[in-house]
Design an enzyme around this catalytic site. Structure first.
Site, PDB file in Angstrom:
ATOM      1  N   GLY A 276     136.191 -18.567 -53.708  1.00 40.10           N
ATOM      2  CA  GLY A 276     137.736 -17.911 -53.365  1.00 40.10           C
ATOM      3  C   GLY A 276     137.674 -16.933 -54.425  1.00 40.10           C
TER       4      GLY A 276
ATOM      5  CG  ASN B 203     136.496 -11.576 -51.150  1.00 35.76           C
ATOM      6  OD1 ASN B 203     136.668 -10.504 -51.392  1.00 35.76           O
ATOM      7  ND2 ASN B 203     134.869 -11.924 -50.762  1.00 35.76           N
TER       8      ASN B 203
ATOM      9  CB  ILE C  72     126.712 -20.196 -38.017  1.00 33.60           C
ATOM     10  CG1 ILE C  72     125.944 -20.199 -39.302  1.00 33.60           C
ATOM     11  CG2 ILE C  72     126.953 -20.169 -36.808  1.00 33.60           C
ATOM     12  CD1 ILE C  72     125.140 -19.925 -38.993  1.00 33.60           C
ATOM     13  CG  LEU C  73     132.456 -18.808 -36.816  1.00 36.96           C
ATOM     14  CD1 LEU C  73     133.796 -17.588 -36.651  1.00 36.96           C
ATOM     15  CD2 LEU C  73     132.912 -20.090 -37.823  1.00 36.96           C
TER      16      LEU C  73
ATOM     17  CG  ASN D  91     132.105 -12.498 -41.920  1.00 37.84           C
ATOM     18  OD1 ASN D  91     132.709 -13.147 -43.226  1.00 37.84           O
ATOM     19  ND2 ASN D  91     130.565 -12.224 -42.612  1.00 37.84           N
TER      20      ASN D  91
ATOM     21  CG  HIS E 256     126.986  -9.200 -44.814  1.00 38.64           C
ATOM     22  ND1 HIS E 256     126.742 -10.944 -44.969  1.00 38.64           N
ATOM     23  CD2 HIS E 256     126.545  -8.546 -44.905  1.00 38.64           C
ATOM     24  CE1 HIS E 256     125.632 -10.714 -44.922  1.00 38.64           C
ATOM     25  NE2 HIS E 256     125.244  -9.446 -45.253  1.00 38.64           N
TER      26      HIS E 256
HETATM   27  C1  GRF Z   1     131.380 -12.998 -51.103  1.00 43.21           C
HETATM   28  O1  GRF Z   1     130.377 -12.294 -51.977  1.00 43.21           O
HETATM   29  C2  GRF Z   1     131.169 -12.218 -48.896  1.00 43.21           C
HETATM   30  O2  GRF Z   1     131.127 -11.006 -49.691  1.00 43.21           O
HETATM   31  C3  GRF Z   1     130.647 -12.797 -49.531  1.00 43.21           C
HETATM   32  O3  GRF Z   1     130.719 -14.333 -49.891  1.00 43.21           O
HETATM   33  C4  GRF Z   1     131.197 -13.741 -50.916  1.00 43.21           C
HETATM   34  C5  GRF Z   1     132.313 -14.543 -51.316  1.00 43.21           C
HETATM   35  O4  GRF Z   1     132.741 -15.192 -52.416  1.00 43.21           O
HETATM   36  N1  GRF Z   1     130.877 -13.432 -48.352  1.00 43.21           N
HETATM   37  P1  GRF Z   1     134.924 -15.629 -52.929  1.00 43.21           P
HETATM   38  O5  GRF Z   1     134.442 -17.324 -52.494  1.00 43.21           O
HETATM   39  O6  GRF Z   1     135.262 -14.841 -51.957  1.00 43.21           O
HETATM   40  O7  GRF Z   1     134.872 -15.223 -54.255  1.00 43.21           O
END
Ligand code: GRF
Length: 215
Positions: free
Chosen positions: A13, A15, A98-99, A118, A120
């Protein structure tokens, strides 16, 4: 006008936290309508609860490669979303499923693109799939980066909204690469969502591919 987003999470979490902070300090003009996790024990869910965000859990057995299960889970997610005021955009923040077309087409804009975003951890189309910071480190690339893109039916293939590169010089472990990448993710995601939610972009067809350009 307040734009409402729904956030899908599975894990740590960081992000989600970065988005909450960007909203709090005015870099991102949005409100989080609901946080949905496919894991009841995800730290991201706990963070959301602590911050008094509405939460839902959509726990399903491992999807494996079974499209029917993906569709069933996505129907459940649409149902959970319908319990809350409607969201303009779905934001994947470390969501590890995967959606299916159920969710993807449910969020398809009349102009053709999806309103599912998303982040990535590589410069797509390099290193799609899981473990991309490790994969970039193992491969020995000199430059890697982060991509924010719209979600399409083929994994990690949708129109690119934003990319930011960084050098791997001096980064001696995959963990160091990840730390550098995450630092970028946490600012790039909010910055990109800000113009995407405001509709400040143009669409362009290039060689049969939909491309999105910020204005
Ligand atoms: C991040 O590296 C993001 O790019 C990828 O999964 C990871 C998620 O990290 N899709 P967090 O749960 O947001 O810490």
């Amino acid at each position: 006008m307040i734009r409402r987003i729904g956030v899908l999470v599975s894990g740590r979490g960081s992000n989600l936290k970065a988005l909450v902070e960007a909203i709090a300090d005015g870099r991102l003009n949005a409100e989080i309508g609901v946080v949905i996790s496919d894991r009841a024990d995800a730290p991201a869910l706990e963070y959301a609860r602590q911050h008094k965000l509405p939460t839902e859990v959509s726990e399903f057995p491992t999807q494996g490669l079974m499209p029917a299960r993906r569709r069933a889970q996505d129907h459940q997610i649409l149902k959970l979303l319908s319990k809350h005021p409607s969201v303009d955009v779905l934001v994947l923040a470390g969501y590890r499923r995967i959606l299916s077309p159920v969710l993807i087409d449910g969020f398809r804009d009349p102009r053709g693109y999806t309103r599912i975003v998303n982040i990535h951890p590589s410069l797509l189309p390099a290193f799609p799939g899981l473990g991309s910071y490790q994969a970039a480190f193992d491969y020995g690339v000199r430059v890697s980066g982060v991509t924010v893109h719209l979600v399409e039916n083929d994994v990690d293939s949708g129109p690119i909204l934003a990319q930011q590169a960084f050098s791997l010089e001096g980064l001696e472990t995959a963990l160091a690469v990840e730390a550098k990448g995450l630092e970028i993710e946490h600012s790039l995601y909010a910055e990109t969502l800000e113009w995407f939610l405001a509709g400040e972009f143009d669409l362009e067809q290039r060689a049969g591919r939909l491309c999105v350009r910020p204005r």
